[in-house]
Enzyme design. Structure first.
Site, short mmCIF file in Angstrom:
data_model
loop_
_atom_site.label_atom_id
_atom_site.label_comp_id
_atom_site.label_asym_id
_atom_site.label_seq_id
_atom_site.Cartn_x
_atom_site.Cartn_y
_atom_site.Cartn_z
N SER A 187 5.65 -3.80 4.17
CA SER A 187 5.46 -4.87 3.68
C SER A 187 6.42 -4.95 2.22
CB SER A 187 4.09 -5.01 3.07
OG SER A 187 3.96 -6.11 2.44
N TYR A 209 -3.44 -2.45 -1.58
CA TYR A 209 -2.66 -2.72 -0.46
C TYR A 209 -0.97 -2.16 -0.64
CZ TYR A 209 0.12 -5.01 3.27
OH TYR A 209 0.70 -5.44 4.45
#
Length: 407
Positions: A225, A238
């Site tokens: 990501s 995250y």
């Protein structure tokens, strides 16, 4: 006149050319439609300007410009590559209950791959869909990648089917995002949960299957990501887990090169996958957060501040693109390209975001993240009270000054 500038000129020209070519190479890596052309023209303009200053002969100037155009064209297009065939190749994919994993398993099965797809529930909707839509070549395996014994059992099951063959591809897709909100508000269990799945779980699968990958001189494809490279607000847990994953992947790429194993990272833009579009999911996350927060900390930020963050994340997730085709196309490309890239930017806007992050001032890239991702309007409650007290104090001071002047 050229004799007076001979050595300094050629040293300067060589340094300038290396700089321009290096910058162009970096720009091309972002896969921007306008970036390479813009950079090429800027570089060519700078070179021409400096060459004219030194009164270069016209023929030599034209020759250098022609060489620059040729090198630019070669860098942009690159040598023609023939895609490999998926027939007879084997691939192991994690996290196939939904989203990227499920769609990748279906696509690769249709291309002739022998697919080993892991799911959390063999009786779940995703597993049943794969069984209905895929060929008998696909094997479903129930695996929680945070459980080492399940990973080892999946390895044994895969070996039993492969026989003496190696594994061509490992697609590390399984991942979670179990938090929203400021880092101070995020529970420690959320930080550990993200690291356990996104980093340690992926590491466990990769280390377990590496002997099979080395045997086949195969490929490792990791879905990561942009949050692992850039500081997205309210995604600390995250993002930290993906940052660790990105570094691990980059390190593996260097270490496995002598073995003939190619390692690639895919960085997708925002897509609607899993439960993120479900209102119930965000309500559960919100309630869990409130239950775990100390009352004093909740008072400092304010419950309305937390609610706004939850609503912003829910809105962002609901507006995300449901068509994951660009990511699936990129997975296929990374598995079948003759020379796979180290990094792929999958989806609109990712390449541009990395370009701005790499070349623009920090203040601009930081503002872009804040404006495009979580557009918060509320300040924490303690800061609002502080601002109110300061304004009240300033108002009283102004009134006192007016009274003094009248006296």
């Amino acid at each position: 006149m050229m004799d007076n500038y001979a050595l300094p000129f050629w040293v300067y020209l060589a340094a300038l050319t290396v700089f321009v070519c290096g910058a162009m190479k970096r720009i091309l890596a972002f896969h921007l439609s306008v970036g390479p052309t813009l950079m090429a023209w800027l570089g060519a303009t700078l070179l021409v300007e400096q060459l004219w200053v030194f009164c270069m002969p016209v023929l030599l100037l034209l020759a250098l410009l022609g060489l620059a155009c040729y090198l630019y064209s070669a860098c942009r297009t690159g040598p023609p590559q023939t895609a490999l065939s998926g027939q007879g190749k084997t691939v192991f994919i994690t996290g196939c209950d939904s989203g990227f994993g499920k769609e990748a398993a279906k696509r690769l099965d249709s291309l002739g791959f022998e697919v080993f797809a892991t799911v959390l529930e063999l009786t779940g909707d995703g597993a049943r869909e794969l069984q209905r839509s895929c060929s008998p070549r696909l094997t479903l395996l129930q695996v929680d990648i945070t459980q080492p014994q399940q990973v080892q059992q999946a390895l044994l099951d895969t070996k039993a089917k492969l026989g003496l063959r190696g594994l061509w591809g490992l697609v590390n897709n399984a991942g979670v995002c179990v938090n929203f909100g400021d880092a101070e508000l995020s529970l420690m269990s959320n930080f550990r949960g993200c690291m356990e799945v996104n980093f340690f779980g992926t590491l466990s699968v990769t280390k377990s299957f590496l002997p099979l990958l080395r045997q086949a001189k195969g490929r490792i494809i990791t879905i990561s990501s942009p949050a692992g490279d850039q500081p997205f607000p309210c995604l600390a847990a995250y993002g930290a887990s993906k940052a660790a994953l990105n570094l691990l992947t980059d390190t593996l790429r260097h270490e496995l090169e002598p073995w003939g194993v190619q390692v690639s990272t895919i960085l997708p833009s925002s897509y609607r996958t899993g439960r993120t579009s479900n209102h119930t999911y965000w309500d559960q996350q919100y309630k869990q957060l409130l239950q775990g927060l100390p009352p004093a900390l909740l008072e400092e930020y304010g419950e309305d501040y937390v609610i706004e963050t939850k609503d912003l994340f829910q809105s962002f997730a609901s507006q995300a693109n449901p068509d994951v085709t660009p990511v699936i196309d990129t997975i296929v490309q990374a598995l079948l390209a003759a020379q796979p890239q180290a990094r792929y930017y999958a989806g609109p806007g990712v390449g541009l975001m990395y370009f701005i992050h790499s070349y623009f001032p920090f203040s601009i890239s930081n503002r872009l993240l804040q404006k495009l991702f979580v557009k918060k309007k509320l300040m924490p409650q303690a800061l609002r009270k502080q601002s109110g007290l300061e304004l009240h104090s300033l108002h009283n001071n102004n009134n006192n000054e007016e009274k003094s002047e009248k006296l």
